[in-house]
Design an enzyme around this catalytic site. Structure first.
Site, PDB file in Angstrom:
ATOM      1  N   GLU A 104     -15.355  48.862  75.637  1.00 39.56           N
ATOM      2  CA  GLU A 104     -14.004  48.854  76.196  1.00 39.56           C
ATOM      3  C   GLU A 104     -13.096  47.941  75.397  1.00 39.56           C
ATOM      4  O   GLU A 104     -13.455  46.805  75.060  1.00 39.56           O
ATOM      5  CB  GLU A 104     -13.999  48.384  77.652  1.00 39.56           C
ATOM      6  CG  GLU A 104     -12.579  48.322  78.222  1.00 39.56           C
ATOM      7  CD  GLU A 104     -12.477  47.673  79.592  1.00 39.56           C
ATOM      8  OE1 GLU A 104     -11.354  47.618  80.131  1.00 39.56           O
ATOM      9  OE2 GLU A 104     -13.506  47.215  80.121  1.00 39.56           O
ATOM     10  N   ASP A 170     -15.014  29.881  77.149  1.00 43.48           N
ATOM     11  CA  ASP A 170     -13.590  29.635  76.934  1.00 43.48           C
ATOM     12  C   ASP A 170     -13.302  28.181  77.272  1.00 43.48           C
ATOM     13  O   ASP A 170     -13.641  27.709  78.368  1.00 43.48           O
ATOM     14  CB  ASP A 170     -12.759  30.573  77.823  1.00 43.48           C
ATOM     15  CG  ASP A 170     -11.258  30.426  77.592  1.00 43.48           C
ATOM     16  OD1 ASP A 170     -10.855  29.723  76.641  1.00 43.48           O
ATOM     17  OD2 ASP A 170     -10.486  31.009  78.366  1.00 43.48           O
ATOM     18  N   ASP A 172     -10.103  25.318  77.141  1.00 39.96           N
ATOM     19  CA  ASP A 172      -8.655  25.232  77.009  1.00 39.96           C
ATOM     20  C   ASP A 172      -8.229  23.788  77.199  1.00 39.96           C
ATOM     21  O   ASP A 172      -8.649  23.128  78.160  1.00 39.96           O
ATOM     22  CB  ASP A 172      -7.981  26.123  78.056  1.00 39.96           C
ATOM     23  CG  ASP A 172      -6.515  26.375  77.758  1.00 39.96           C
ATOM     24  OD1 ASP A 172      -5.786  25.396  77.500  1.00 39.96           O
ATOM     25  OD2 ASP A 172      -6.081  27.543  77.802  1.00 39.96           O
ATOM     26  N   CYS A 192      -5.518  15.343  70.154  1.00 38.57           N
ATOM     27  CA  CYS A 192      -6.217  15.912  71.310  1.00 38.57           C
ATOM     28  C   CYS A 192      -7.120  17.072  70.924  1.00 38.57           C
ATOM     29  O   CYS A 192      -7.982  17.476  71.711  1.00 38.57           O
ATOM     30  CB  CYS A 192      -5.247  16.314  72.422  1.00 38.57           C
ATOM     31  SG  CYS A 192      -3.951  17.470  71.965  1.00 38.57           S
ATOM     32  N   GLY A 222      -5.565  30.381  68.961  1.00 34.45           N
ATOM     33  CA  GLY A 222      -4.214  30.579  68.455  1.00 34.45           C
ATOM     34  C   GLY A 222      -3.226  29.543  68.927  1.00 34.45           C
ATOM     35  O   GLY A 222      -2.150  29.399  68.349  1.00 34.45           O
ATOM     36  N   GLY A 225      -6.906  26.258  72.392  1.00 33.53           N
ATOM     37  CA  GLY A 225      -8.288  26.360  72.851  1.00 33.53           C
ATOM     38  C   GLY A 225      -9.190  27.037  71.860  1.00 33.53           C
ATOM     39  O   GLY A 225      -8.808  27.345  70.723  1.00 33.53           O
ATOM     40  N   HIS A 227     -12.797  29.896  71.763  1.00 26.58           N
ATOM     41  CA  HIS A 227     -13.722  30.808  72.434  1.00 26.58           C
ATOM     42  C   HIS A 227     -15.030  30.841  71.660  1.00 26.58           C
ATOM     43  O   HIS A 227     -15.032  30.788  70.433  1.00 26.58           O
ATOM     44  CB  HIS A 227     -13.148  32.231  72.485  1.00 26.58           C
ATOM     45  CG  HIS A 227     -11.817  32.326  73.150  1.00 26.58           C
ATOM     46  ND1 HIS A 227     -10.873  33.277  72.810  1.00 26.58           N
ATOM     47  CD2 HIS A 227     -11.268  31.592  74.145  1.00 26.58           C
ATOM     48  CE1 HIS A 227      -9.805  33.123  73.580  1.00 26.58           C
ATOM     49  NE2 HIS A 227     -10.003  32.105  74.384  1.00 26.58           N
ATOM     50  N   ASP A 370     -14.121  26.988  81.267  1.00 28.83           N
ATOM     51  CA  ASP A 370     -13.676  27.982  82.243  1.00 28.83           C
ATOM     52  C   ASP A 370     -14.859  28.919  82.461  1.00 28.83           C
ATOM     53  O   ASP A 370     -14.988  29.949  81.807  1.00 28.83           O
ATOM     54  CB  ASP A 370     -12.468  28.748  81.705  1.00 28.83           C
ATOM     55  CG  ASP A 370     -11.949  29.802  82.686  1.00 28.83           C
ATOM     56  OD1 ASP A 370     -12.578  29.969  83.761  1.00 28.83           O
ATOM     57  OD2 ASP A 370     -10.947  30.459  82.369  1.00 28.83           O
ATOM     58  N   HIS A 379     -16.355  40.860  81.821  1.00 26.15           N
ATOM     59  CA  HIS A 379     -15.163  40.084  81.491  1.00 26.15           C
ATOM     60  C   HIS A 379     -14.683  40.430  80.086  1.00 26.15           C
ATOM     61  O   HIS A 379     -15.466  40.637  79.179  1.00 26.15           O
ATOM     62  CB  HIS A 379     -15.469  38.588  81.585  1.00 26.15           C
ATOM     63  CG  HIS A 379     -14.242  37.737  81.697  1.00 26.15           C
ATOM     64  ND1 HIS A 379     -13.435  37.458  80.622  1.00 26.15           N
ATOM     65  CD2 HIS A 379     -13.679  37.111  82.756  1.00 26.15           C
ATOM     66  CE1 HIS A 379     -12.433  36.685  81.018  1.00 26.15           C
ATOM     67  NE2 HIS A 379     -12.552  36.467  82.300  1.00 26.15           N
ATOM     68  N   LEU A 381     -12.293  39.449  76.656  1.00 22.85           N
ATOM     69  CA  LEU A 381     -11.823  38.268  75.938  1.00 22.85           C
ATOM     70  C   LEU A 381     -11.056  38.709  74.695  1.00 22.85           C
ATOM     71  O   LEU A 381     -11.395  39.707  74.055  1.00 22.85           O
ATOM     72  CB  LEU A 381     -13.007  37.378  75.544  1.00 22.85           C
ATOM     73  CG  LEU A 381     -12.667  35.979  75.020  1.00 22.85           C
ATOM     74  CD1 LEU A 381     -11.930  35.167  76.090  1.00 22.85           C
ATOM     75  CD2 LEU A 381     -13.934  35.247  74.585  1.00 22.85           C
TER      76      LEU A 381
END
Length: 474
Positions: A104, A170, A172, A192, A222, A225, A227, A370, A379, A381
């Site tokens: 998908e 994930d 963030d 940070c 981008g 965060g 992945h 997360d 899910h 992504l």
């Protein structure tokens, strides 16, 4: 402490038996050919001119619009997006399989329309739809029992279900807003970003050493965060229960953004947590105490005191800090041990204080996941290499062998990349793909190496048999 395993640099793993049947290039035709799109300039509404008036060389693009502008996206997807490698990554073989055809894809259009259950027999058809619709991003979902586009035609709707997908994580930086002091919300800086460096180190080594996973790709989101895509065959086949178990194993910091103790772990510490503390301790001293200075303000230093186990010690620390306004966090952290050793509290339990300090280190350094992204097979992504519409930066893979050197603010923007193509002066450029002429090249090269290593592993009969038979127990 073992370091994350470096990715192999296999370059010939798609050769051999498959080579007799089909070449990878044959699956894509001229997808990456520079000759297919000879100019980067968006088409202008100009009077028709004769062929003799046409320029002899490609024209410059001129002023480049926003990252989400249709023409900018069109040029990026035509000239720079690594379609071939994306296909190989998701297909796990040089010739098309259901791993790709039943996968998908979901597209987010500029109108905010969200198109789900898109699927494509070949990479070329995916590319054509992306170029037609020009979504601001597209996401990757699971492989289903049948073509997702045909799901409504099935007599038994329950037969349409997800079969496989990479295990994803994930992270963030907005989840760090209660402890980072340099930025907040969508804003980030190199200071940070160290939180993300810490998180990748801890999660990557745990996935490799504690679960035996090998093919792990980290991708910059981008903006703020990262992945993780765990791509091993045994991982892709895991059901939701196993995914929840792994997510729960890795989740340590819990609770909302405001107040309260967020780390409550059992003693003796699990080996994963002991190893994590060893990894994180140097970062706590430099990145947290010195750079973030998290307890400079009174309300934040009160939160620190709330995490300590002894009221007598807390009273002494509060008095000392009130008498020394502007005391740095590194000094306040040292004050804890100094006053504890001075006998400031007669009831102090040294073991409880040590455990509380360990929990504090974990609260300020341990990855904040997360975990909902990790718990469900179905899910979706965001795909690697799409363009973030806000920053214009490409969602590039992160080379964990050079993790300390990764700077999110140095990741190229789509506008920068298109300008780099126009500025290319190399004589050998005619036979090169456009991404090879830009600062996107090291990221695509890394992705290609990762994909080839994954495909080689998928072909190995011994590894294939072991992974097919493996049933992970928790």
């Amino acid at each position: 402490m073992a370091e994350p395993v470096a990715l192999p640099t296999t370059t010939d793993c798609v050769n051999g038996e498959e080579k007799k049947e089909v070449k990878l290039e044959d699956l894509f035709g001229d997808v990456d050919s520079d000759d297919e799109f000879p100019s980067l300039r968006p088409k202008q509404q100009t009077p028709q001119s004769s062929s003799s008036d046409a320029p002899s060389s490609p024209t410059e693009i001129g002023p480049i619009g926003k990252a989400s502008d249709p023409e900018v996206l069109r040029m990026f997807y035509q000239r720079l997006f690594p379609w071939r490698h994306l296909f190989q990554w998701l297909n796990h073989a040089p010739t098309p399989t259901n791993d790709f055809a039943h996968r998908e894809f979901a597209l987010t259009l500029r109108s905010d329309a969200y198109l789900r259950y898109r699927s494509f027999p070949t990479s070329d058809l995916l590319r054509k739809e992306i170029l037609q619709l020009l979504p601001v991003r597209f996401e990757i979902g699971p492989v289903y029992t049948t073509n997702p586009r045909d799901r409504k035609q099935m007599k038994n709707s329950s037969a349409f279900k997800p079969l496989a997908k990479e295990l994803c994580f994930d992270i963030d930086l907005t989840d760090y807003d209660d402890i980072r002091t340099c930025c907040d919300q969508a804003n980030i800086c190199i200071k940070c970003w160290s939180f993300m460096t810490m998180a990748i180190k801890v999660i990557d080594v745990a996935l490799r050493e504690d679960f035996g996973f090998k093919h792990i790709m980290w991708v910059y989101s981008g903006r703020r965060g990262a992945h993780a895509w765990v791509c091993d065959k045994k991982t892709r086949a895991m059901d939701d229960q196993k995914r929840r178990a792994i997510a729960g194993y890795l989740e340590v910091v819990r609770g909302g953004a405001q107040g309260g103790k967020k780390v409550n772990v059992r003693r003796p510490l699990h080996p994963h947590l002991s190893r994590s503390l060893d990894i994180l301790a140097p970062h706590f001293q430099s990145d947290i105490l010195s750079i973030q200075d998290p307890w400079a303000l009174d309300d934040r230093s009160e939160h620190l005191l709330s995490l300590l186990p002894d009221s007598g010690l807390n009273a002494s620390l509060r008095a000392k800090w009130n008498s020394s306004p502007g005391r740095a966090s590194a000094q306040k952290w040292a004050d804890i041990d100094a006053l504890a050793k001075s006998g400031a509290s007669k009831s102090l339990d040294a073991k409880a204080l040590l455990e509380a300090k360990q929990d504090i280190v974990l609260e300020y350094t341990y990855p904040r996941l997360d975990i909902e992204v990790s718990k469900k097979l179905n899910h979706l992504l965001k795909s690697p290499f799409v363009v973030h519409p806000g920053t214009g930066r490409v969602c590039v893979p992160i080379d964990t062998r050079k993790l300390e050197n990764f700077d999110p603010l140095a990741v190229p923007t789509v506008q920068q990349l298109l300008s780099e193509i126009d500025e290319w002066k190399g004589e050998e450029g005619k036979g090169m793909q456009d991404w090879e002429k830009t600062s996107l090249k090291p990221y695509v090269d890394y992705f290609r190496t990762f994909v080839l290593a994954l495909m080689k592993d998928e072909k190995d009969p011994r590894v294939k048999r072991e992974r097919d038979e493996d049933s992970m127990e928790f």
